[in-house]
Write a protein that holds these residues in place. Structure first.
Motif, PDB file in Angstrom:
ATOM      1  N   LEU A  16      96.981  21.342  53.640  1.00  0.00           N
ATOM      2  CA  LEU A  16      98.206  21.227  52.838  1.00  0.00           C
ATOM      3  C   LEU A  16      98.111  20.055  51.866  1.00  0.00           C
ATOM      4  O   LEU A  16      98.467  20.171  50.687  1.00  0.00           O
ATOM      5  CB  LEU A  16      99.431  21.028  53.751  1.00  0.00           C
ATOM      6  CG  LEU A  16      99.925  22.225  54.556  1.00  0.00           C
ATOM      7  CD1 LEU A  16     101.094  21.812  55.457  1.00  0.00           C
ATOM      8  CD2 LEU A  16     100.368  23.359  53.637  1.00  0.00           C
ATOM      9  N   LEU A  17      97.623  18.914  52.372  1.00  0.00           N
ATOM     10  CA  LEU A  17      97.527  17.730  51.510  1.00  0.00           C
ATOM     11  C   LEU A  17      96.535  17.962  50.381  1.00  0.00           C
ATOM     12  O   LEU A  17      96.781  17.594  49.233  1.00  0.00           O
ATOM     13  CB  LEU A  17      97.114  16.500  52.337  1.00  0.00           C
ATOM     14  CG  LEU A  17      98.163  16.031  53.354  1.00  0.00           C
ATOM     15  CD1 LEU A  17      97.606  14.911  54.219  1.00  0.00           C
ATOM     16  CD2 LEU A  17      99.447  15.578  52.654  1.00  0.00           C
ATOM     17  N   ASP A  20      98.093  20.197  47.804  1.00  0.00           N
ATOM     18  CA  ASP A  20      99.066  19.481  46.976  1.00  0.00           C
ATOM     19  C   ASP A  20      98.356  18.537  46.001  1.00  0.00           C
ATOM     20  O   ASP A  20      98.783  18.394  44.853  1.00  0.00           O
ATOM     21  CB  ASP A  20     100.050  18.701  47.863  1.00  0.00           C
ATOM     22  CG  ASP A  20     101.021  19.644  48.567  1.00  0.00           C
ATOM     23  OD1 ASP A  20     101.018  20.846  48.233  1.00  0.00           O
ATOM     24  OD2 ASP A  20     101.776  19.176  49.434  1.00  0.00           O
ATOM     25  N   LYS A  23      97.081  20.514  43.090  1.00  0.00           N
ATOM     26  CA  LYS A  23      98.101  20.831  42.075  1.00  0.00           C
ATOM     27  C   LYS A  23      98.231  19.675  41.083  1.00  0.00           C
ATOM     28  O   LYS A  23      98.410  19.908  39.883  1.00  0.00           O
ATOM     29  CB  LYS A  23      99.460  21.056  42.744  1.00  0.00           C
ATOM     30  CG  LYS A  23      99.618  22.442  43.332  1.00  0.00           C
ATOM     31  CD  LYS A  23     101.039  22.628  43.885  1.00  0.00           C
ATOM     32  CE  LYS A  23     101.033  23.546  45.079  1.00  0.00           C
ATOM     33  NZ  LYS A  23     102.158  23.336  45.987  1.00  0.00           N
ATOM     34  N   THR A  49     105.900  10.954  39.673  1.00  0.00           N
ATOM     35  CA  THR A  49     106.761  11.524  40.712  1.00  0.00           C
ATOM     36  C   THR A  49     105.942  12.340  41.693  1.00  0.00           C
ATOM     37  O   THR A  49     106.101  12.228  42.914  1.00  0.00           O
ATOM     38  CB  THR A  49     107.845  12.428  40.066  1.00  0.00           C
ATOM     39  OG1 THR A  49     108.574  11.638  39.137  1.00  0.00           O
ATOM     40  CG2 THR A  49     108.795  12.983  41.107  1.00  0.00           C
ATOM     41  N   GLN A  50     105.031  13.161  41.160  1.00  0.00           N
ATOM     42  CA  GLN A  50     104.200  13.993  42.029  1.00  0.00           C
ATOM     43  C   GLN A  50     103.273  13.133  42.898  1.00  0.00           C
ATOM     44  O   GLN A  50     103.057  13.433  44.076  1.00  0.00           O
ATOM     45  CB  GLN A  50     103.385  14.997  41.210  1.00  0.00           C
ATOM     46  CG  GLN A  50     104.240  16.049  40.524  1.00  0.00           C
ATOM     47  CD  GLN A  50     105.139  16.799  41.501  1.00  0.00           C
ATOM     48  OE1 GLN A  50     104.714  17.218  42.573  1.00  0.00           O
ATOM     49  NE2 GLN A  50     106.405  16.952  41.154  1.00  0.00           N
ATOM     50  N   GLY A  53     105.369  11.652  45.662  1.00  0.00           N
ATOM     51  CA  GLY A  53     105.669  12.670  46.667  1.00  0.00           C
ATOM     52  C   GLY A  53     104.474  12.908  47.591  1.00  0.00           C
ATOM     53  O   GLY A  53     104.613  12.944  48.814  1.00  0.00           O
ATOM     54  N   LEU A  54     103.301  13.022  46.981  1.00  0.00           N
ATOM     55  CA  LEU A  54     102.095  13.253  47.786  1.00  0.00           C
ATOM     56  C   LEU A  54     101.812  12.055  48.686  1.00  0.00           C
ATOM     57  O   LEU A  54     101.443  12.218  49.855  1.00  0.00           O
ATOM     58  CB  LEU A  54     100.893  13.545  46.877  1.00  0.00           C
ATOM     59  CG  LEU A  54      99.583  13.823  47.609  1.00  0.00           C
ATOM     60  CD1 LEU A  54      99.684  15.060  48.504  1.00  0.00           C
ATOM     61  CD2 LEU A  54      98.424  13.994  46.622  1.00  0.00           C
TER      62      LEU A  54
END
Lengths: 94, 94
Positions: A16-17, A20, A23, A49-50, A53-54
């Motif tokens: 998942l990490l 992300d 992306k 921001t991304q 979040g990560l």
């Protein structure tokens, strides 16, 4: 139903990490391709921001003991280097 | 060394998320107490950033299957209601 095991969860957390992070890599690539176009701003805020979040997801996975701190640092570090490349490219073009 | 089991990890995920939500609750409380002071800005950006960070942790835990989506919505929902209270209080004072 198959039983979920800790190693599966560690593997899933890492996947998942990485997905992300990927992306964000793609977002940066898009920015790099568009640097030469006029009126195309660096979406720094979106990227920041991304990244934030990560980083929270990575920290959370580390706190749960699902990934090693070192792996988390590698994931964030590779993105930070890519971002630095973007900034360098941007400075060369402006 | 004690073996880590999935139910322990679910419990830990929930505890971490609640602890992080609690930090934001406290931030909002501080804001509520300071609303009557002159020159005391609403740290909206700080709160928004923290809310976004927590929402990413919650989502991540849901994606890992460690918490139910409904629990995640409750955690975020209770904070959103508290934030709405803060805004209402702010509007009454300005």
């Amino acid at each position: 139903m198959a039983e979920i095991k800790i190693p599966d969860l560690e593997q899933k957390a890492l996947e998942l990490l990485r997905a992300d992070a990927d992306k964000i890599f793609k977002l940066i690539d898009v920015q790099m391709e568009n640097l030469t176009m006029p009126q195309c701003p660096l979406y720094e805020e979106v990227l920041d921001t991304q990244m934030f979040g990560l980083s929270r997801e990575v920290e959370f996975a580390v706190r749960l003991g699902l990934i090693e701190e070192e792996i988390g640092r590698e994931i964030m570090g590779s993105l930070e280097r890519k971002l630095a490349d973007l900034h360098e490219l941007y400075n060369q073009n402006n």
